[in-house]
Motif scaffolding. Structure first.
Motif, mmCIF file in Angstrom:
data_model
loop_
_atom_site.group_PDB
_atom_site.id
_atom_site.type_symbol
_atom_site.label_atom_id
_atom_site.label_comp_id
_atom_site.label_asym_id
_atom_site.label_seq_id
_atom_site.Cartn_x
_atom_site.Cartn_y
_atom_site.Cartn_z
ATOM 1 N N UNK A 197 0.817 -1.218 0.000
ATOM 2 C CA UNK A 197 0.000 0.000 0.000
ATOM 3 C C UNK A 197 0.847 1.262 0.000
ATOM 4 N N UNK A 198 2.149 1.101 0.239
ATOM 5 C CA UNK A 198 3.043 2.253 0.255
ATOM 6 C C UNK A 198 3.350 2.723 -1.175
ATOM 7 N N UNK A 199 3.578 4.004 -1.323
ATOM 8 C CA UNK A 199 3.989 4.581 -2.595
ATOM 9 C C UNK A 199 5.454 4.976 -2.513
ATOM 10 N N UNK A 200 6.240 4.529 -3.465
ATOM 11 C CA UNK A 200 7.661 4.844 -3.478
ATOM 12 C C UNK A 200 7.860 6.347 -3.665
ATOM 13 N N UNK A 201 8.675 6.934 -2.791
ATOM 14 C CA UNK A 201 8.927 8.374 -2.825
ATOM 15 C C UNK A 201 10.421 8.600 -3.059
ATOM 16 N N UNK A 202 10.826 8.586 -4.334
ATOM 17 C CA UNK A 202 12.243 8.705 -4.662
ATOM 18 C C UNK A 202 12.801 10.079 -4.311
ATOM 19 N N UNK A 203 11.975 11.113 -4.419
ATOM 20 C CA UNK A 203 12.459 12.464 -4.126
ATOM 21 C C UNK A 203 12.861 12.591 -2.661
ATOM 22 N N UNK A 204 12.006 12.093 -1.765
ATOM 23 C CA UNK A 204 12.336 12.122 -0.338
ATOM 24 C C UNK A 204 13.523 11.226 -0.033
ATOM 25 N N UNK A 205 13.575 10.079 -0.684
ATOM 26 C CA UNK A 205 14.679 9.141 -0.485
ATOM 27 C C UNK A 205 16.019 9.804 -0.788
ATOM 28 N N UNK A 206 16.106 10.493 -1.925
ATOM 29 C CA UNK A 206 17.359 11.128 -2.299
ATOM 30 C C UNK A 206 17.648 12.353 -1.416
ATOM 31 N N UNK A 207 16.605 13.093 -1.057
ATOM 32 C CA UNK A 207 16.820 14.260 -0.195
ATOM 33 C C UNK A 207 17.398 13.838 1.148
ATOM 34 N N UNK A 208 16.871 12.778 1.739
ATOM 35 C CA UNK A 208 17.388 12.310 3.021
ATOM 36 C C UNK A 208 18.796 11.754 2.883
ATOM 37 N N UNK A 209 19.081 11.100 1.763
ATOM 38 C CA UNK A 209 20.445 10.609 1.528
ATOM 39 C C UNK A 209 21.431 11.765 1.524
ATOM 40 N N UNK A 210 21.062 12.858 0.888
ATOM 41 C CA UNK A 210 21.935 14.031 0.822
ATOM 42 C C UNK A 210 22.099 14.654 2.202
ATOM 43 N N UNK A 211 21.004 14.764 2.951
ATOM 44 C CA UNK A 211 21.064 15.356 4.287
ATOM 45 C C UNK A 211 22.005 14.582 5.201
ATOM 46 N N UNK A 212 21.901 13.258 5.187
ATOM 47 C CA UNK A 212 22.754 12.455 6.058
ATOM 48 C C UNK A 212 24.193 12.433 5.555
ATOM 49 N N UNK A 213 24.365 12.532 4.257
ATOM 50 C CA UNK A 213 25.728 12.594 3.727
ATOM 51 C C UNK A 213 26.413 13.880 4.188
ATOM 52 N N UNK A 214 25.740 14.997 4.101
ATOM 53 C CA UNK A 214 26.313 16.265 4.539
ATOM 54 C C UNK A 214 26.602 16.250 6.037
ATOM 55 N N UNK A 215 25.695 15.645 6.805
ATOM 56 C CA UNK A 215 25.891 15.554 8.252
ATOM 57 C C UNK A 215 27.117 14.712 8.587
ATOM 58 N N UNK A 216 27.263 13.565 7.911
ATOM 59 C CA UNK A 216 28.409 12.699 8.148
ATOM 60 C C UNK A 216 29.704 13.333 7.660
ATOM 61 N N UNK A 217 29.631 14.043 6.539
ATOM 62 C CA UNK A 217 30.823 14.712 6.015
ATOM 63 C C UNK A 217 31.351 15.716 7.025
ATOM 64 N N UNK A 218 30.454 16.499 7.600
ATOM 65 C CA UNK A 218 30.856 17.515 8.583
ATOM 66 C C UNK A 218 31.361 16.871 9.869
ATOM 67 N N UNK A 219 30.703 15.774 10.296
ATOM 68 C CA UNK A 219 31.020 15.173 11.597
ATOM 69 C C UNK A 219 32.344 14.410 11.582
ATOM 70 N N UNK A 220 32.640 13.690 10.500
ATOM 71 C CA UNK A 220 33.837 12.848 10.517
ATOM 72 C C UNK A 220 34.440 12.557 9.144
ATOM 73 N N UNK A 221 33.604 12.491 8.100
ATOM 74 C CA UNK A 221 34.090 11.964 6.832
ATOM 75 C C UNK A 221 35.055 12.913 6.123
ATOM 76 N N UNK A 222 34.838 14.223 6.235
ATOM 77 C CA UNK A 222 35.781 15.153 5.594
ATOM 78 C C UNK A 222 37.186 14.995 6.167
ATOM 79 N N UNK A 223 37.263 14.939 7.483
ATOM 80 C CA UNK A 223 38.578 14.805 8.114
ATOM 81 C C UNK A 223 39.172 13.429 7.860
#
Length: 329
Positions: free
Chosen positions: A268-294
């Motif tokens: 019954x769920x509808x796939x939401x690719x836009x939200x999926x990619x937006x959240x991927x970007x948000x967590x990537x930026x968060x991880x980059x700032x927290x540890x991944x850049x260094x």
């Protein structure tokens, strides 16, 4: 559709993950089951014995090769070393189709009971004091970030116990999350933790009551969980027999009906690719700032492709399943 099973340790989430994956496969649906729990018991729940399970090639053992394959010719990712678990796909990245002929599937899938099993890998003695289990789960996060799954295709993931899943962005990679709760105060406490985090990020959540022995148990769960309680499972002689190595008979009709209800909730769920990619970007930026850049010595925010749109429309020409054929390493 991607489905996560979460819950308190010992709640029965691995057993239910295996039951649900087998239930889907019996209908003829393509199914991949991923063991993302530190205990790595999903293969056994699906029907593999210990010797067969040892033959599986865990995703975490070939992480660099997987990264090298997935980055493809994406100019924003200059090397596998510059790719972290949250790196989202972009133009030039190789996307995966469920059970495709790509080397990620062909190298790591172990077929059991009609289900394609992927394992994360066990926490080894070499990891003690050096790494946490989330370093191994990075392979699962990359897999889900680069997967384009379609209607009627299913990925069932047995997640780590408790609210530990929130230690990474992995919990946002699913179309439906089933939280397995026993009818006890400890059983429902994990639900309250998960519900609050899930609500914050818009993660669809339903509760599966397990080890429910009677109406008092069901009412207890209903009182503490409310409308999020989807279905309840009781004792199964068939499951117990399988756990003892006896493969006879069939799953009880009431439990098959309960599995049907889980599938109905997923479908019954509808796939939401836009939200999926937006959240991927948000967590990537968060991880980059927290540890991944260094850690990488690079500004990983530059890996984000603003023109990339995830989903089936991102599968032209060289991203078809046939074009994924190859070898790792």
């Amino acid at each position: 559709m991607r489905i996560a099973f979460v819950g308190k340790g010992g709640s029965g989430k691995t057993t239910l993950s295996g039951l649900f994956a087998r239930h889907l496969a019996r209908s003829g649906a393509p199914v991949v089951a991923i063991d993302a729990d530190i205990n790595q018991h999903l293969g056994t729940a699906l029907g593999l014995d210990e010797d067969e399970l040892r033959e599986a090639v865990p995703l975490s053992t070939r992480l660099i090769e997987i990264k090298e394959y997935l980055r493809g010719d994406n100019p924003r990712i200059p090397s596998a070393e510059a790719m972290v678990k949250t790196t989202p796909p972009g133009t030039g990245s190789r996307l995966l189709r469920l059970l495709g002929t790509d080397p990620v599937h062909t190298r790591h899938i172990r077929e059991v009971a009609g289900v394609g099993l992927l394992t994360t890998g066990v926490f080894t003695e070499e990891d003690l004091g050096v790494a946490c289990y989330h370093s191994k789960l990075g392979a699962v996060e990359l897999y889900l970030n680069h997967l384009v799954d379609d209607a009627g295709e299913y990925v069932v993931v047995d997640m780590t116990a408790g609210a530990d899943s929130f230690a990474s962005g992995l919990f946002t990679r699913f179309d439906m999350t089933f939280l397995v709760a026993e009818p006890t105060r400890k059983g429902v406490s994990v639900y309250h933790q998960y519900r609050d985090h899930a609500t914050e990020f818009g993660v669809p959540l339903a509760v599966v009551g397990n080890k429910v022995t009677g109406e008092d148990d069901r009412l207890f769960l209903k009182e503490h969980i409310g409308d999020d309680l989807l279905v309840c499972f009781g004792h199964s002689d068939w499951v117990r027999a399988r756990e003892q190595g006896r493969h006879t008979g069939a799953l009880e009709p009431e439990h098959r009906l309960a599995l049907d209800e889980l599938r109905t909730a997923v479908d019954s769920r509808t796939k939401d690719w836009e939200t999926f990619q937006r959240q991927a970007i948000e967590f990537h930026l968060s991880n980059a700032h927290a540890w991944a850049n260094s850690s990488t010595g690079q500004d990983l925010s530059t890996q984000i492709d603003p023109d990339f749109r995830h989903g089936p429309t991102a599968l032209p020409g060289n991203h078809t399943p046939e074009a994924h054929a190859g070898t790792l390493g």
